[in-house]
Design a protein around this motif. Structure first.
Motif, short mmCIF file in Angstrom:
data_model
loop_
_atom_site.label_atom_id
_atom_site.label_comp_id
_atom_site.label_asym_id
_atom_site.label_seq_id
_atom_site.Cartn_x
_atom_site.Cartn_y
_atom_site.Cartn_z
N TYR A 157 0.83 -1.21 0.00
CA TYR A 157 0.00 0.00 0.00
C TYR A 157 0.86 1.25 0.00
N ARG A 158 1.94 1.25 0.79
CA ARG A 158 2.83 2.42 0.84
C ARG A 158 3.56 2.60 -0.48
N TRP A 159 3.96 1.50 -1.11
CA TRP A 159 4.61 1.61 -2.41
C TRP A 159 3.64 2.16 -3.46
N LEU A 160 2.39 1.78 -3.38
CA LEU A 160 1.40 2.31 -4.30
C LEU A 160 1.23 3.81 -4.09
N GLN A 161 1.28 4.25 -2.83
CA GLN A 161 1.16 5.68 -2.54
C GLN A 161 2.35 6.45 -3.11
N ILE A 162 3.55 5.87 -2.97
CA ILE A 162 4.74 6.52 -3.51
C ILE A 162 4.66 6.60 -5.04
N GLY A 163 4.20 5.52 -5.67
CA GLY A 163 4.03 5.53 -7.12
C GLY A 163 3.01 6.56 -7.56
N LEU A 164 1.93 6.68 -6.79
CA LEU A 164 0.90 7.68 -7.10
C LEU A 164 1.46 9.09 -6.98
N ALA A 165 2.31 9.30 -5.98
CA ALA A 165 2.92 10.62 -5.78
C ALA A 165 3.83 10.98 -6.96
#
Length: 208
Positions: A157-165
């Motif tokens: 989930y955190r990696w997805l947030q970083i990718g979204l950023a």
């Protein structure tokens, strides 16, 4: 969800909306508006709860759908009356996305479905863990967030947030870097105005 995460989601959603509906990028005013609206509920509730003890938790009036909808409609009508309807849409989108985003984030991270986060005053959230002031409490939570990132053991989930950023940052650049673009234009006009004023002064005094 962290303030910058709300801002990322809100800008991404509004920029996508602009490209789909207007075939255009957000203006500087719209970008500022959607980002401000995306953190507005936290500015209201967490300040009143953590700093002044008005609420028992940082999820109250500002996060309530019963307040968010009429406030968004009111801001939208006011923006339309001043010839800035898109700014009103930006505010409503940023604000209204904040509420379900918190519920979704809580479910993904903690496995707890909490629709009550946006149902104040019908359902009042109780949380007495935040006993410090607004700034101290924010720094405490931020230090935990920082330690999680530095530890390197990030969840999917955190990696997805970083990718979204990262994707949103690239989209912002594609949009022409609104806000930064407007600041640079304003600085350029100011600089040209100063140079022009000095030139006219020199001509009026006969100086070269």
């Amino acid at each position: 969800m962290w303030p910058w995460e709300h801002a990322i989601v809100a800008y991404l959603a509004y920029s996508t909306f602009c490209h789909a509906i207007y075939r255009d990028s957000p203006s500087g005013l719209e970008a500022i508006t959607v980002v401000f609206a995306s953190v507005f509920p936290d500015l209201v509730d967490k300040l009143l709860a953590w700093e002044f003890g008005v609420f028992d938790a940082g999820y109250a009036l500002g996060h309530s759908v019963f307040a968010a909808v009429p406030i968004s409609i009111g801001i939208g009508l006011a923006a339309r009356s001043t010839g800035r309807p898109r700014a009103g849409i930006a505010f409503a989108l940023g604000y209204l996305l904040h509420l379900p985003a918190d519920v979704f984030d809580s479910y993904v991270r903690e496995g707890i479905f909490q629709p009550e986060l946006m149902l104040w005053p019908v359902v009042v959230v109780q949380d007495h863990s935040a006993t410090q002031g607004f700034v101290d409490q924010f720094l405490l939570f931020f230090s935990r967030y920082r330690d999680e990132l530095l530890a390197g053991d990030l969840t999917t989930y955190r990696w997805l947030q970083i990718g979204l950023a990262v994707f949103t940052a690239l989209l912002w650049l594609y949009d022409g870097a609104p806000v930064l673009r407007d600041l640079l234009r304003g600085f350029r006009r100011l600089l040209l105005g100063v140079v022009g004023s000095n030139h006219r002064f020199d001509e009026s005094t006969g100086r070269r």
